[in-house]
Design a protein around this motif. Sequence first.
Motif, short mmCIF file in Angstrom:
data_model
loop_
_atom_site.label_atom_id
_atom_site.label_comp_id
_atom_site.label_asym_id
_atom_site.label_seq_id
_atom_site.Cartn_x
_atom_site.Cartn_y
_atom_site.Cartn_z
N GLY A 1 0.82 -1.21 0.00
CA GLY A 1 0.00 0.00 0.00
C GLY A 1 0.85 1.25 0.00
O GLY A 1 2.08 1.20 -0.03
N THR A 2 0.19 2.38 0.03
CA THR A 2 0.88 3.67 0.04
C THR A 2 0.29 4.55 1.12
O THR A 2 -0.93 4.59 1.30
CB THR A 2 0.75 4.37 -1.32
OG1 THR A 2 1.31 3.54 -2.34
CG2 THR A 2 1.49 5.71 -1.32
N ARG A 3 1.14 5.23 1.86
CA ARG A 3 0.68 6.17 2.87
C ARG A 3 1.38 7.50 2.69
O ARG A 3 2.52 7.57 2.21
CB ARG A 3 0.92 5.64 4.29
CG ARG A 3 2.39 5.57 4.72
CD ARG A 3 2.50 5.05 6.14
NE ARG A 3 3.89 4.91 6.59
CZ ARG A 3 4.49 5.75 7.43
NH1 ARG A 3 3.84 6.81 7.89
NH2 ARG A 3 5.74 5.54 7.82
N VAL A 4 0.71 8.57 3.08
CA VAL A 4 1.29 9.91 3.03
C VAL A 4 2.16 10.11 4.27
O VAL A 4 1.74 9.80 5.39
CB VAL A 4 0.20 10.99 2.96
CG1 VAL A 4 0.81 12.38 3.04
CG2 VAL A 4 -0.61 10.84 1.67
N VAL A 5 3.36 10.60 4.06
CA VAL A 5 4.27 10.95 5.15
C VAL A 5 4.22 12.47 5.28
O VAL A 5 4.87 13.19 4.53
CB VAL A 5 5.70 10.47 4.88
CG1 VAL A 5 6.62 10.85 6.05
CG2 VAL A 5 5.72 8.96 4.66
N ASP A 6 3.42 12.95 6.22
CA ASP A 6 3.15 14.38 6.34
C ASP A 6 4.24 15.10 7.11
O ASP A 6 5.02 14.48 7.85
CB ASP A 6 1.83 14.61 7.07
CG ASP A 6 0.81 15.30 6.19
OD1 ASP A 6 1.23 15.97 5.24
OD2 ASP A 6 -0.39 15.17 6.45
#
Length: 361
Positions: free
Chosen positions: A345-350
């Motif tokens: 999957g892909t996640r946002v690294v804020d």
Amino acid sequence: MLDHAETSTPPPVFDAESWVCPLPLRDSPTIVMAHGGGGAMSGELIEHLFLPAFGAAADAALGDAAVVEVGGTRLAFSTDSFVVKPLVFPGGTIGELAVNGTVNDLAMAGAQPLVLSTAFILEEGTDLAEIARVAEAMGEAAGTAGVKLVTGDTKVVDAGHGDGIFVNTAGIGLVPAGVDIRPERARPGDVVLVSGDIGVHGVAVMSCREGLEFGTTVRSDTAALNGLVAAVLATGADVHTLRDPTRGGVAATLNEIAKAANTGVRLDERALPIPDAVRDACGLLGLDPLYVANEGKAIAFVAAQDADRALDAMRAHPLGARACAIGVCVDEHPGMVVARTALGGTRVVDLPAGEQLPRIC
């Protein structure tokens, strides 16, 4: 006769509602710890309070080190303040941090660090032996980095109005001809390198501060990186951007670069060099290693055709033995950092609002 209160001019009222800044700074009329954490609230404080207040005197670039030309010579200049708690932790003291931190800021501009200033704010009642230990550590760190401590200042504050020792260092370095390293130069296709294990410093300080044990002693990675950077540049590799991921960790650093260059960054979480002790500690404390401070690591954005050369140079240096590639710059999602997870999957690294672990440097 009128008393003083009736004749004096009332102090001006600072109206937070007149600020031209987004939340959460508007909701914080006083300073909170997050304003010093190197994240979004730090940026808002600079952009919406300091820069307008400085007016035409401000340089909006505001990097960790500024490159200025003096008489045809390019010099890098940097300053930093250190308020770490505790003053002594596994692997170092506030003294090493103060020297290495400024040396590294200069090195990340591609400069050869030359001279540093030192300034101390000491709390009344602090043990002289503790101050001597910090000063000796600074001298040893300067010797290792090959810089001179050439000027300084000392101030003392009342007992209860400080925290033992605060240190400020400023430094000047020489930028070699042809070297142009800036966040704005990162571009799609660049390979993102890191010089070794991440999250070590933050966990070392937190374990000491809170008396936590993780089965092994995690020692700070504080180190001067000018030698490692010089080795990479000596290969002739096309290095676009260098940064040391201190406050806010790798996540904050990559977000700042992505925003400055208006490019996307895609990380591979499986490639991140996170020691088991750091991973375990972060799991216990509910932290993400990407947001934990480092004090002896460099992140490099390097043109794809030169990435292997740069990586080999890092690994050949004692401070870069565990260097690896952790991601790439991409055309998609400009200004954002995302991570491909182990599950695909892909996640946002804020960008963090503040810092997960305050008073870390």
